[in-house]
Design a protein around this motif. Structure first.
Motif, PDB file in Angstrom:
ATOM      1  N   ASN A   1       0.697  -1.253  -0.025  1.00  0.00           N
ATOM      2  CA  ASN A   1      -0.101   0.104   0.014  1.00  0.00           C
ATOM      3  C   ASN A   1       0.901   1.077  -0.143  1.00  0.00           C
ATOM      4  OD1 ASN A   1      -2.493  -1.261  -0.067  1.00  0.00           O
ATOM      5  ND2 ASN A   1      -2.675  -1.804   2.196  1.00  0.00           N
ATOM      6  N   HIS A   2       2.050   1.181  -0.014  1.00  0.00           N
ATOM      7  CA  HIS A   2       2.968   2.306  -0.129  1.00  0.00           C
ATOM      8  C   HIS A   2       2.897   3.070  -1.362  1.00  0.00           C
ATOM      9  CE1 HIS A   2       6.250   0.337  -1.750  1.00  0.00           C
ATOM     10  NE2 HIS A   2       7.021   1.500  -1.893  1.00  0.00           N
ATOM     11  N   VAL A   3       2.823   4.435  -1.243  1.00  0.00           N
ATOM     12  CA  VAL A   3       3.030   5.290  -2.401  1.00  0.00           C
ATOM     13  C   VAL A   3       3.960   6.332  -2.137  1.00  0.00           C
ATOM     14  CG1 VAL A   3       1.597   6.963  -3.936  1.00  0.00           C
ATOM     15  CG2 VAL A   3       0.602   4.658  -3.128  1.00  0.00           C
ATOM     16  N   HIS A   4       4.876   6.389  -3.197  1.00  0.00           N
ATOM     17  CA  HIS A   4       5.851   7.669  -3.036  1.00  0.00           C
ATOM     18  C   HIS A   4       5.217   8.875  -3.691  1.00  0.00           C
ATOM     19  CE1 HIS A   4       9.315   5.102  -1.834  1.00  0.00           C
ATOM     20  NE2 HIS A   4       8.911   4.236  -2.432  1.00  0.00           N
ATOM     21  N   VAL A   5       5.124   9.783  -3.092  1.00  0.00           N
ATOM     22  CA  VAL A   5       4.460  10.987  -3.547  1.00  0.00           C
ATOM     23  C   VAL A   5       5.243  11.768  -4.656  1.00  0.00           C
ATOM     24  CG1 VAL A   5       3.829  13.540  -2.902  1.00  0.00           C
ATOM     25  CG2 VAL A   5       3.589  11.522  -1.194  1.00  0.00           C
ATOM     26  N   TYR A   6       6.601  11.533  -4.567  1.00  0.00           N
ATOM     27  CA  TYR A   6       7.145  12.055  -6.038  1.00  0.00           C
ATOM     28  C   TYR A   6       6.700  11.312  -7.230  1.00  0.00           C
ATOM     29  CZ  TYR A   6      11.061  14.165  -3.218  1.00  0.00           C
ATOM     30  OH  TYR A   6      11.782  14.903  -2.353  1.00  0.00           O
ATOM     31  N   ASP A   7       6.105  10.067  -7.262  1.00  0.00           N
ATOM     32  CA  ASP A   7       5.850   9.372  -8.361  1.00  0.00           C
ATOM     33  C   ASP A   7       4.310   9.797  -8.691  1.00  0.00           C
ATOM     34  OD1 ASP A   7       8.063   7.673  -8.183  1.00  0.00           O
ATOM     35  OD2 ASP A   7       7.493   6.142  -7.440  1.00  0.00           O
ATOM     36  N   LEU A   8       3.820  10.599  -8.164  1.00  0.00           N
ATOM     37  CA  LEU A   8       2.505  11.075  -8.588  1.00  0.00           C
ATOM     38  C   LEU A   8       2.527  12.160  -9.575  1.00  0.00           C
ATOM     39  CD1 LEU A   8       0.538  11.056  -5.132  1.00  0.00           C
ATOM     40  CD2 LEU A   8       0.454   9.183  -6.915  1.00  0.00           C
ATOM     41  N   PHE A   9       3.780  12.817  -9.634  1.00  0.00           N
ATOM     42  CA  PHE A   9       3.824  13.894 -10.357  1.00  0.00           C
ATOM     43  C   PHE A   9       5.120  13.917 -11.431  1.00  0.00           C
ATOM     44  CE2 PHE A   9       2.353  15.140  -6.114  1.00  0.00           C
ATOM     45  CZ  PHE A   9       1.270  15.689  -6.693  1.00  0.00           C
ATOM     46  N   MET A  10       4.766  13.969 -12.800  1.00  0.00           N
ATOM     47  CA  MET A  10       5.883  13.915 -13.719  1.00  0.00           C
ATOM     48  C   MET A  10       5.979  15.390 -14.301  1.00  0.00           C
ATOM     49  SD  MET A  10       4.695  10.332 -15.835  1.00  0.00           S
ATOM     50  CE  MET A  10       6.247  10.435 -16.926  1.00  0.00           C
TER      51      MET A  10
ATOM     52  N   TYR B   1      12.466   7.868  -0.592  1.00  0.00           N
ATOM     53  CA  TYR B   1      12.505   8.516  -1.781  1.00  0.00           C
ATOM     54  C   TYR B   1      11.406   9.599  -1.721  1.00  0.00           C
ATOM     55  CZ  TYR B   1      11.630   9.394  -6.944  1.00  0.00           C
ATOM     56  OH  TYR B   1      11.242  10.101  -8.095  1.00  0.00           O
ATOM     57  N   GLY B   2      11.877  10.550  -0.998  1.00  0.00           N
ATOM     58  CA  GLY B   2      10.661  11.559  -0.846  1.00  0.00           C
ATOM     59  C   GLY B   2       9.732  11.106   0.161  1.00  0.00           C
ATOM     60  N   PRO B   3       8.357  11.734   0.290  1.00  0.00           N
ATOM     61  CA  PRO B   3       7.435  11.508   1.286  1.00  0.00           C
ATOM     62  C   PRO B   3       6.914  10.337   0.738  1.00  0.00           C
ATOM     63  CG  PRO B   3       7.203  13.881   0.619  1.00  0.00           C
ATOM     64  CD  PRO B   3       8.315  13.110  -0.113  1.00  0.00           C
TER      65      PRO B   3
ATOM     66  N   GLY C   1       1.250  14.505   0.788  1.00  0.00           N
ATOM     67  CA  GLY C   1       1.428  13.249   1.397  1.00  0.00           C
ATOM     68  C   GLY C   1       0.639  13.467   2.919  1.00  0.00           C
ATOM     69  N   ASP C   2       0.713  14.434   3.557  1.00  0.00           N
ATOM     70  CA  ASP C   2      -0.253  14.709   4.642  1.00  0.00           C
ATOM     71  C   ASP C   2      -1.781  14.541   4.078  1.00  0.00           C
ATOM     72  OD1 ASP C   2      -0.325  15.127   7.555  1.00  0.00           O
ATOM     73  OD2 ASP C   2      -1.019  17.190   7.149  1.00  0.00           O
ATOM     74  N   LEU C   3      -1.958  15.300   3.317  1.00  0.00           N
ATOM     75  CA  LEU C   3      -3.337  15.330   2.763  1.00  0.00           C
ATOM     76  C   LEU C   3      -3.823  13.917   2.438  1.00  0.00           C
ATOM     77  CD1 LEU C   3      -5.888  16.535   1.768  1.00  0.00           C
ATOM     78  CD2 LEU C   3      -4.771  17.065  -0.391  1.00  0.00           C
ATOM     79  N   LEU C   4      -2.919  12.909   1.710  1.00  0.00           N
ATOM     80  CA  LEU C   4      -3.332  11.766   1.355  1.00  0.00           C
ATOM     81  C   LEU C   4      -3.542  10.953   2.688  1.00  0.00           C
ATOM     82  CD1 LEU C   4      -0.855  10.777  -1.697  1.00  0.00           C
ATOM     83  CD2 LEU C   4      -3.544  11.021  -1.660  1.00  0.00           C
ATOM     84  N   MET C   5      -2.541  10.892   3.696  1.00  0.00           N
ATOM     85  CA  MET C   5      -2.846  10.362   4.922  1.00  0.00           C
ATOM     86  C   MET C   5      -4.139  10.439   5.486  1.00  0.00           C
ATOM     87  SD  MET C   5      -0.402  10.595   8.436  1.00  0.00           S
ATOM     88  CE  MET C   5      -1.096  12.235   8.806  1.00  0.00           C
ATOM     89  N   HIS C   6      -4.608  11.809   5.512  1.00  0.00           N
ATOM     90  CA  HIS C   6      -5.972  12.121   6.208  1.00  0.00           C
ATOM     91  C   HIS C   6      -6.843  11.761   5.372  1.00  0.00           C
ATOM     92  CE1 HIS C   6      -3.478  15.065   8.613  1.00  0.00           C
ATOM     93  NE2 HIS C   6      -4.606  15.105   9.427  1.00  0.00           N
TER      94      HIS C   6
ATOM     95  N   ASP D   1       8.542  23.001  -4.536  1.00  0.00           N
ATOM     96  CA  ASP D   1       8.999  23.138  -3.392  1.00  0.00           C
ATOM     97  C   ASP D   1       8.653  22.027  -2.431  1.00  0.00           C
ATOM     98  OD1 ASP D   1       9.808  24.711  -0.855  1.00  0.00           O
ATOM     99  OD2 ASP D   1       8.151  24.628  -0.201  1.00  0.00           O
ATOM    100  N   GLU D   2       9.614  21.213  -1.801  1.00  0.00           N
ATOM    101  CA  GLU D   2       9.575  20.038  -1.205  1.00  0.00           C
ATOM    102  C   GLU D   2       8.493  19.878   0.022  1.00  0.00           C
ATOM    103  OE1 GLU D   2      10.672  15.983  -0.136  1.00  0.00           O
ATOM    104  OE2 GLU D   2      11.357  17.275  -1.799  1.00  0.00           O
ATOM    105  N   ALA D   3       8.295  21.135   0.476  1.00  0.00           N
ATOM    106  CA  ALA D   3       7.064  21.220   1.559  1.00  0.00           C
ATOM    107  C   ALA D   3       5.777  20.884   0.871  1.00  0.00           C
ATOM    108  CB  ALA D   3       6.925  22.524   2.108  1.00  0.00           C
ATOM    109  N   SER D   4       5.657  21.333  -0.481  1.00  0.00           N
ATOM    110  CA  SER D   4       4.460  20.812  -1.341  1.00  0.00           C
ATOM    111  C   SER D   4       4.275  19.325  -1.422  1.00  0.00           C
ATOM    112  CB  SER D   4       4.327  21.346  -2.721  1.00  0.00           C
ATOM    113  OG  SER D   4       4.391  23.105  -2.727  1.00  0.00           O
ATOM    114  N   PHE D   5       5.273  18.733  -1.814  1.00  0.00           N
ATOM    115  CA  PHE D   5       5.258  17.315  -1.753  1.00  0.00           C
ATOM    116  C   PHE D   5       4.983  16.627  -0.371  1.00  0.00           C
ATOM    117  CE2 PHE D   5       8.308  17.835  -5.365  1.00  0.00           C
ATOM    118  CZ  PHE D   5       7.679  17.378  -6.149  1.00  0.00           C
ATOM    119  N   GLU D   6       5.391  17.110   0.834  1.00  0.00           N
ATOM    120  CA  GLU D   6       5.129  16.742   2.129  1.00  0.00           C
ATOM    121  C   GLU D   6       3.534  17.075   2.253  1.00  0.00           C
ATOM    122  OE1 GLU D   6       8.095  18.996   4.118  1.00  0.00           O
ATOM    123  OE2 GLU D   6       9.760  17.577   3.564  1.00  0.00           O
ATOM    124  N   ALA D   7       3.207  18.269   1.842  1.00  0.00           N
ATOM    125  CA  ALA D   7       1.888  18.524   2.110  1.00  0.00           C
ATOM    126  C   ALA D   7       0.898  17.605   1.316  1.00  0.00           C
ATOM    127  CB  ALA D   7       1.674  20.208   1.540  1.00  0.00           C
TER     128      ALA D   7
END
Length: 197
Positions: A134-143, A188-190, A157-162, A149-155
């Protein structure tokens, strides 16, 4: 529908997800704030199901460059740049389809029976198989070649978690899950994942 940012059902008010780099959630949390009202005897109750959400900086800057500055730039940004089909596709990512198999629950987008059985030979515990599959690398969602900004990828990930936590609770009210995000040097990123708990 009124465009005042307030909703009786607890939808968004204002504010990219400012999150710690490692978080877990077992229940969806909300925040509520009582605000003074201009009408005597009344108060406003604002409920936010995404308490760590705040507006992405580049969108705030975009809105502030307008003359006059735009109120709720995130909403205007969607109005200018998003299409209904895009929102529908994003909705499916945020609230995914699940597959039940072998006693576990899996993201439909990551699941195959052969993959499950490959992992079953290496890992016996269903919770560990779930976590891996079930793991998903957030970087892989965006080509994109754009600088993000790294904070956007982290954000994201946090949204997906919720939202995954909410989706799991809706689909499986009698089961419990641990939804987590990590962003360590080994990752490899969030990375967002979930497993039964």
């Amino acid at each position: 529908m009124a465009n005042d940012g307030l909703s009786t059902d607890g939808s968004f008010t204002t504010g990219a997800l400012n999150m710690g780099l490692t978080q877990t959630t077992s229940k969806t949390t909300t925040t509520s704030t009582t605000m003074p009202s201009n009408f005597e005897g009344n108060s406003l109750m604002v409920r936010d199901p995404l308490p760590t959400w705040s507006e992405p900086l580049n969108i705030s800057n975009w809105g502030n460059k307008c003359d006059p500055p735009i109120d709720r730039p995130w909403l205007a940004y969607l109005n200018y740049h998003a299409q209904p089909e895009m929102i529908m596709a994003i909705g499916r990512l945020l609230f995914p389809t699940f597959i039940e198999y072998g006693g576990g629950v899996f993201l439909e987008i990551n699941f195959s029976e052969s993959r499950f059985h490959d992992w079953e030979k290496k890992i016996k515990a269903i919770e560990k198989i779930e976590a891996v599959m079930n793991h998903v690398h957030v970087y892989d969602l965006f080509m994109t070649d754009n600088q993000i900004d790294e904070a956007s990828f982290e954000a994201v990930g946090d949204l997906l978690m919720h939202t995954w936590q909410s989706a799991l609770e809706k689909c499986y009210p009698n089961r419990s899950f641990k939804v987590s995000i990590s962003n360590t040097e080994q990752d490899y990123g969030p990375v967002v994942s979930f497993h039964s708990s």
